[in-house]
Motif scaffolding. Structure first.
Motif, PDB file in Angstrom:
ATOM      1  N   UNK A   1       4.574  -1.147   4.810  1.00  0.00           N
ATOM      2  CA  UNK A   1       4.136   0.212   4.517  1.00  0.00           C
ATOM      3  C   UNK A   1       2.881   0.559   5.320  1.00  0.00           C
ATOM      4  N   UNK A   2       2.963   1.673   6.037  1.00  0.00           N
ATOM      5  CA  UNK A   2       1.814   2.145   6.802  1.00  0.00           C
ATOM      6  C   UNK A   2       1.715   1.596   8.213  1.00  0.00           C
ATOM      7  N   UNK A   3       2.633   0.733   8.611  1.00  0.00           N
ATOM      8  CA  UNK A   3       2.628   0.242   9.992  1.00  0.00           C
ATOM      9  C   UNK A   3       2.968   1.412  10.907  1.00  0.00           C
TER      10      UNK A   3
ATOM     11  N   UNK B   1       0.871   8.580   3.599  1.00  0.00           N
ATOM     12  CA  UNK B   1       1.339   7.338   3.011  1.00  0.00           C
ATOM     13  C   UNK B   1       1.532   7.462   1.497  1.00  0.00           C
ATOM     14  N   UNK B   2       0.711   8.267   0.832  1.00  0.00           N
ATOM     15  CA  UNK B   2       0.866   8.471  -0.606  1.00  0.00           C
ATOM     16  C   UNK B   2       1.994   9.464  -0.864  1.00  0.00           C
ATOM     17  N   UNK B   3       2.840   9.172  -1.854  1.00  0.00           N
ATOM     18  CA  UNK B   3       3.971  10.064  -2.134  1.00  0.00           C
ATOM     19  C   UNK B   3       3.579  11.529  -2.337  1.00  0.00           C
ATOM     20  N   UNK B   4       2.458  11.800  -3.006  1.00  0.00           N
ATOM     21  CA  UNK B   4       2.081  13.194  -3.234  1.00  0.00           C
ATOM     22  C   UNK B   4       1.732  13.910  -1.932  1.00  0.00           C
ATOM     23  N   UNK B   5       1.180  13.164  -0.972  1.00  0.00           N
ATOM     24  CA  UNK B   5       0.866  13.766   0.327  1.00  0.00           C
ATOM     25  C   UNK B   5       2.133  14.021   1.133  1.00  0.00           C
ATOM     26  N   UNK B   6       3.091  13.088   1.054  1.00  0.00           N
ATOM     27  CA  UNK B   6       4.368  13.310   1.732  1.00  0.00           C
ATOM     28  C   UNK B   6       5.109  14.474   1.079  1.00  0.00           C
TER      29      UNK B   6
ATOM     30  N   UNK C   1      13.637  -0.638   1.752  1.00  0.00           N
ATOM     31  CA  UNK C   1      12.417  -1.389   1.447  1.00  0.00           C
ATOM     32  C   UNK C   1      11.349  -1.288   2.536  1.00  0.00           C
ATOM     33  N   UNK C   2      11.710  -0.802   3.692  1.00  0.00           N
ATOM     34  CA  UNK C   2      10.791  -0.751   4.824  1.00  0.00           C
ATOM     35  C   UNK C   2      11.151  -1.755   5.903  1.00  0.00           C
TER      36      UNK C   2
END
Length: 152
Positions: free
Chosen positions: A37-39, A51-56, A113-114
């Motif tokens: 996550x975040x790579x 990266x945070x769901x609310x921002x997406x 899963x990423x």
């Protein structure tokens, strides 16, 4: 008697195999997958703000033409439910569809899963892409999914 003993040994061995597989799955889901996550690609760092769901989610409500959300799961999984505004580019098709994926766009990618995104990121890097981020797994999305019929 021998067959009964052999059956017990096979059942025990089968149980051990299942136990090991469960342990591997738990380690993958709790230790390895979250590390994806975040790579980002070399020019993708600005995508970390999503990266945070609310921002997406805000990006899905007020899309930015320069940022595409990409679902690399199978088309069937995508059609069953995906993050709103996401575009389907299954990992198995990604290299065949590079002409549909502009290098000048920023790509936020997710899968189960990423892990699959990591593979896609490596493929894209080999083709000169650098503006991408691994968002991780779709299960991080706590909101309603869109479906292939356009419903949320």
């Amino acid at each position: 008697m021998r067959i009964d003993t052999l059956g017990k040994k096979l059942a025990l061995a089968g149980g051990l195999v299942i136990g090991v597989l469960i342990l591997i799955a738990v380690v993958y889901l709790t230790v390895i997958a979250p590390s994806f996550i975040g790579k980002t690609g070399s020019d993708g760092a600005l995508l970390k703000r999503y990266i945070d769901p609310q921002d997406l989610q805000q990006l899905t409500i007020q899309p930015d033409d320069e940022i595409w959300i990409i679902d690399v799961r199978s088309a069937k999984m995508y059609n069953q439910g995906h993050i709103p505004t996401a575009r389907s580019f299954p990992s198995s098709e990604i290299e065949d569809r590079l002409t549909e994926l502009p290098q000048d766009k920023y790509l936020i990618m997710y899968c189960e899963t990423g892990g699959r995104v990591q593979v896609v990121m490596n493929k894209l890097a080999k083709h000169g892409y650098s503006r991408y981020m691994n968002w991780g797994g779709y299960t991080r999305w706590p909101y309603k999914f869109a479906t292939d019929d356009g419903n949320l």
